[in-house]
Scaffold this motif. Structure first.
Motif, PDB file in Angstrom:
ATOM      1  N   PHE A  85      42.941  98.477  35.258  1.00 12.35           N
ATOM      2  CA  PHE A  85      41.843  97.879  35.428  1.00 12.35           C
ATOM      3  C   PHE A  85      40.791  99.287  35.607  1.00 12.35           C
ATOM      4  O   PHE A  85      41.043  99.337  36.906  1.00 12.35           O
ATOM      5  CB  PHE A  85      41.813  96.884  35.900  1.00 12.35           C
ATOM      6  CG  PHE A  85      42.050  95.356  35.590  1.00 12.35           C
ATOM      7  CD1 PHE A  85      41.504  94.544  34.604  1.00 12.35           C
ATOM      8  CD2 PHE A  85      43.658  94.879  35.168  1.00 12.35           C
ATOM      9  CE1 PHE A  85      41.651  93.757  34.066  1.00 12.35           C
ATOM     10  CE2 PHE A  85      44.065  93.756  35.097  1.00 12.35           C
ATOM     11  CZ  PHE A  85      43.541  93.498  33.551  1.00 12.35           C
ATOM     12  N   SER A  86      39.835  99.497  35.167  1.00 11.07           N
ATOM     13  CA  SER A  86      39.173 100.308  35.917  1.00 11.07           C
ATOM     14  C   SER A  86      38.355  99.515  37.219  1.00 11.07           C
ATOM     15  O   SER A  86      37.627 100.247  37.592  1.00 11.07           O
ATOM     16  CB  SER A  86      37.559 100.729  34.737  1.00 11.07           C
ATOM     17  OG  SER A  86      36.775  99.750  34.077  1.00 11.07           O
ATOM     18  N   ASP A  87      37.215  98.116  36.624  1.00  9.83           N
ATOM     19  CA  ASP A  87      36.489  97.809  37.468  1.00  9.83           C
ATOM     20  C   ASP A  87      37.102  97.681  38.763  1.00  9.83           C
ATOM     21  O   ASP A  87      38.597  97.086  38.646  1.00  9.83           O
ATOM     22  CB  ASP A  87      35.534  96.741  37.143  1.00  9.83           C
ATOM     23  CG  ASP A  87      34.525  96.749  35.729  1.00  9.83           C
ATOM     24  OD1 ASP A  87      34.900  97.715  35.398  1.00  9.83           O
ATOM     25  OD2 ASP A  87      34.644  95.676  34.748  1.00  9.83           O
ATOM     26  N   GLU A  88      36.246  97.028  40.227  1.00  8.81           N
ATOM     27  CA  GLU A  88      37.247  96.293  41.014  1.00  8.81           C
ATOM     28  C   GLU A  88      37.333  95.072  41.437  1.00  8.81           C
ATOM     29  O   GLU A  88      36.241  94.428  41.471  1.00  8.81           O
ATOM     30  CB  GLU A  88      36.162  96.925  42.453  1.00  8.81           C
ATOM     31  CG  GLU A  88      36.000  98.832  42.720  1.00  8.81           C
ATOM     32  CD  GLU A  88      37.751  99.411  42.673  1.00  8.81           C
ATOM     33  OE1 GLU A  88      38.835  98.644  43.550  1.00  8.81           O
ATOM     34  OE2 GLU A  88      38.078  99.557  42.331  1.00  8.81           O
ATOM     35  N   TYR A  89      38.665  94.401  41.569  1.00 11.93           N
ATOM     36  CA  TYR A  89      38.327  92.735  41.540  1.00 11.93           C
ATOM     37  C   TYR A  89      39.053  92.770  43.032  1.00 11.93           C
ATOM     38  O   TYR A  89      39.485  93.436  43.352  1.00 11.93           O
ATOM     39  CB  TYR A  89      38.969  92.281  40.147  1.00 11.93           C
ATOM     40  CG  TYR A  89      38.865  92.670  39.402  1.00 11.93           C
ATOM     41  CD1 TYR A  89      37.930  91.940  38.775  1.00 11.93           C
ATOM     42  CD2 TYR A  89      38.836  93.853  38.098  1.00 11.93           C
ATOM     43  CE1 TYR A  89      37.382  91.666  37.051  1.00 11.93           C
ATOM     44  CE2 TYR A  89      38.621  93.649  36.619  1.00 11.93           C
ATOM     45  CZ  TYR A  89      37.846  93.251  36.126  1.00 11.93           C
ATOM     46  OH  TYR A  89      37.111  92.697  35.292  1.00 11.93           O
ATOM     47  N   GLN A  90      38.212  91.949  43.230  1.00 12.00           N
ATOM     48  CA  GLN A  90      38.689  91.074  45.120  1.00 12.00           C
ATOM     49  C   GLN A  90      39.610  90.077  44.711  1.00 12.00           C
ATOM     50  O   GLN A  90      40.475  89.501  43.461  1.00 12.00           O
ATOM     51  CB  GLN A  90      37.524  90.842  45.272  1.00 12.00           C
ATOM     52  CG  GLN A  90      36.590  91.388  45.276  1.00 12.00           C
ATOM     53  CD  GLN A  90      36.417  93.219  46.015  1.00 12.00           C
ATOM     54  OE1 GLN A  90      37.542  92.849  47.164  1.00 12.00           O
ATOM     55  NE2 GLN A  90      36.840  94.626  45.893  1.00 12.00           N
ATOM     56  N   LEU A  91      40.905  89.251  45.607  1.00  8.54           N
ATOM     57  CA  LEU A  91      41.481  87.991  45.546  1.00  8.54           C
ATOM     58  C   LEU A  91      40.727  87.659  45.233  1.00  8.54           C
ATOM     59  O   LEU A  91      39.243  86.991  46.136  1.00  8.54           O
ATOM     60  CB  LEU A  91      42.160  88.180  47.167  1.00  8.54           C
ATOM     61  CG  LEU A  91      43.198  89.297  47.244  1.00  8.54           C
ATOM     62  CD1 LEU A  91      43.713  89.176  49.384  1.00  8.54           C
ATOM     63  CD2 LEU A  91      44.430  89.212  46.378  1.00  8.54           C
ATOM     64  N   GLY A  92      40.801  86.572  44.706  1.00  8.05           N
ATOM     65  CA  GLY A  92      40.608  85.140  44.173  1.00  8.05           C
ATOM     66  C   GLY A  92      39.290  85.065  42.830  1.00  8.05           C
ATOM     67  O   GLY A  92      39.581  84.364  42.993  1.00  8.05           O
TER      68      GLY A  92
END
Length: 205
Positions: A85-92
């Motif tokens: 995954f290239s994008d930054e994802y957050q918990l939840g």
């Protein structure tokens, strides 16, 4: 490869712009919740752990309840890690089916249907004898000789024989995304995918 978790709904057909009938599989993709973010500094590799399908609190142990509580989501039935995954994802955070676009090429991973113990004709496509001459009346679907007797006096590994068929992890590569229906979380891919209706599949870019 980045991807999402989905559930196989079934097969249908759609018409292309040229009027051709295209067989396709309908997959309910997501919404998938980010339940853990693996980082290079902490875990030694980068990946996202995604959860799919609701699971009752009653059938979730305390350790997993705490795991889901950290990400601020309800218990999930299926957890899978995806790399790339290239994008930054957050918990939840929720990732839905619009992660894919029409025209994308994907790989679909699933578990093939279990067929039980099957003979060589069904399992490996043997042709059989075809004629019951010279007293040959009950061996039409037999595998035939498995090897020489005096040497090597054994059956080599990998010999195609009767046995358990199906229930294997199968990957269908290079399936084209025909249509995306975001309002119903549906993805239509050209061709067939492994598994029965309602089975869990992984869709990877």
């Amino acid at each position: 490869m980045p991807g999402l978790i989905g559930k196989k709904i079934g097969m249908t057909s759609v018409f292309s712009a040229e009027g051709r009938a295209l067989p396709c599989t309908v997959i309910e993709v997501g919404p998938c919740v980010v339940t853990q973010v693996k980082t290079m500094e902490k875990d030694g590799y980068s990946a996202l752990q995604l959860g799919f399908q609701e699971k009752s609190e009653k059938h979730t142990n305390k350790a997993m309840k705490g795991h889901f509580a950290v990400s601020g989501t309800t218990p999930k039935r299926k957890l899978v890690e995806f790399k790339g995954f290239s994008d930054e994802y957050q918990l939840g955070q929720t990732i839905s089916v619009d992660f894919f676009q029409e025209g994308d090429w994907v790989d679909v991973v699933g578990t093939s249907k279990g067929k039980g113990f099957q003979g060589v004709v069904k399992r490996h496509g043997f042709g059989g004898v075809g004629q019951s001459t010279h007293g040959q009346d009950d061996r039409l679907r037999a595998p035939g000789s498995l090897g020489a007797s005096s040497y090597p006096s054994k059956v080599f590994k990998g010999m195609r024989m009767a046995g358990q068929m199906g229930g294997d992890r199968v990957t269908m590569q290079n399936l084209q995304v025909i249509k995306v229906i975001p309002e119903h979380n549906l993805l239509l891919v050209k061709g067939s995918v492994p598994g029965c209706k309602g089975s869990i599949v992984l869709i990877e870019k």
